[in-house]
Design an enzyme around this catalytic site. Structure first.
Site, PDB file in Angstrom:
ATOM      1  N   GLU A 140       0.841  -1.278  -0.069  1.00  0.00           N
ATOM      2  CA  GLU A 140       0.118   0.085   0.107  1.00  0.00           C
ATOM      3  C   GLU A 140       0.932   1.097   0.065  1.00  0.00           C
ATOM      4  OE1 GLU A 140      -3.273   2.198   2.767  1.00  0.00           O
ATOM      5  OE2 GLU A 140      -3.078   0.170   2.930  1.00  0.00           O
ATOM      6  N   CYS A 205      -8.475   2.934   7.888  1.00  0.00           N
ATOM      7  CA  CYS A 205     -10.029   2.659   7.484  1.00  0.00           C
ATOM      8  C   CYS A 205     -11.101   2.344   8.388  1.00  0.00           C
ATOM      9  CB  CYS A 205      -9.938   1.327   6.359  1.00  0.00           C
ATOM     10  SG  CYS A 205      -9.743  -0.057   6.870  1.00  0.00           S
ATOM     11  N   SER A 233       0.598  -9.831   7.805  1.00  0.00           N
ATOM     12  CA  SER A 233      -0.906  -8.876   7.796  1.00  0.00           C
ATOM     13  C   SER A 233      -0.363  -7.755   8.717  1.00  0.00           C
ATOM     14  CB  SER A 233      -1.897  -9.745   8.431  1.00  0.00           C
ATOM     15  OG  SER A 233      -2.800  -8.656   8.496  1.00  0.00           O
TER      16      SER A 233
END
EC number: 1.17.7.4
Length: 299
Positions: A140, A205, A233
């Site tokens: 990202e 988010c 993760s």
């Protein structure tokens, strides 16, 4: 031992949508070679499931996504390979290259990542210097930094003292969608003390924030936290970090095999949660395993 199952946990909407897109592609294009460019989401179990559907993951830390696209051969122009770009986002030049090459392109970039990218582009056009809070080399972050070479990455507060920027430019600060609220607050408070003409937009988010808030607000009786999530993760690792910050023994587990008996010695209350990229079935499997192991079942 009491067990508390923290909610929300498991897949966020972005992951659900990306996974559903892949399943649909597998069904609609049975005769095409199908490649995921980068892990769809950071979870090995999902990657295995997609491989069973005929979708091969291409991810190499030594080669950029652009180079991976270069390596894909088109053997049959009537059935060109399909490439699926991951939910973390991919630079536009690489996506354009794939289309120009004749590959069939699907982009599963999370809507929250896209919104951050659009906002950064808007602020650059308005003359702002962009500071981006994120994890170096995370996909990202890589996709975001590709927007403009002037974007400055801040990974920790220690990076701030080394920043060199044009003093007359206003500064806009945003962030990777899966960093922890503690990281964002610590870095932004330090930036406020150094710069006057500065604006902030917290782009963690909703799904990541909700899971973080649930850990932050755990009952005080919790003395052990287990987070089900892949070692790659980031959002899962941030949940562990929050638990540790609350001075609770906290561990990341990606299956039942890496659960250690010594964790439970002298513990009275276990809390279990999982990251946004963890399949619900995997989190539930771990919960059932622990309920049987510890001889208890609670909410």
């Amino acid at each position: 031992m009491k067990i508390i199952k923290i909610t929300p946990r498991g897949f966020c909407k972005g992951v659900v949508d990306a996974y559903a897109t892949c399943k649909k592609i597998a069904k609609l294009y049975p005769n095409h070679e199908k490649y995921l460019i980068g892990w769809l989401v950071h979870n090995k179990e999902i990657i295995k499931e997609l491989e069973e559907l005929g979708i091969q993951t291409k991810d190499d830390k030594n080669h950029s996504r652009s180079e991976i696209i270069d390596s894909i051969e088109i053997k049959d122009k009537n059935n060109p390979p399909i490439v699926i770009f991951s939910a973390h986002g991919t630079d536009q030049k690489t996506i354009d290259k794939a289309r120009e090459k004749g590959l069939v392109v699907f982009d599963t970039t999370c809507i929250y990542v896209t919104k951050t990218h659009d906002l950064i582009k808007e602020k650059i056009e308005q003359g702002y210097q962009i500071f981006y809070i994120g994890v170096n080399n995370h996909p990202e972050t890589i996709s975001t930094l590709s927007i403009d070479k002037s974007i400055i990455l801040i990974e920790t507060v220690n990076d701030i003292e080394n920043i060199r920027t044009e003093s007359e430019k206003p500064i806009f600060v945003t962030n990777q969608t899966t960093i922890s609220i503690y990281e964002f607050e610590e870095i932004t408070e330090t930036l406020k003390s150094k710069y006057k003409n500065i604006e902030f937009k917290n782009d963690i988010c909703n799904a990541a924030k909700d899971r973080q808030d649930a850990v932050i607000n755990m009952p005080s009786e919790v003395d052990l936290l287990l987070v089900v999530g892949d070692i790659k993760s980031n959002n899962s690792k941030k949940l562990v970090e929050i638990g540790i910050k609350k001075q609770i023994e906290s561990h990341l587990i990606w299956n039942t095999k890496n659960i250690k008996d010594e964790w439970f010695i002298n513990k009275k209350c276990l809390a279990i949660t999982s990251g946004c990229s963890t399949p619900t079935w995997l989190a539930n499997y771990v919960i059932i395993f622990l309920e049987k192991k510890l001889g208890t079942a609670n909410d």
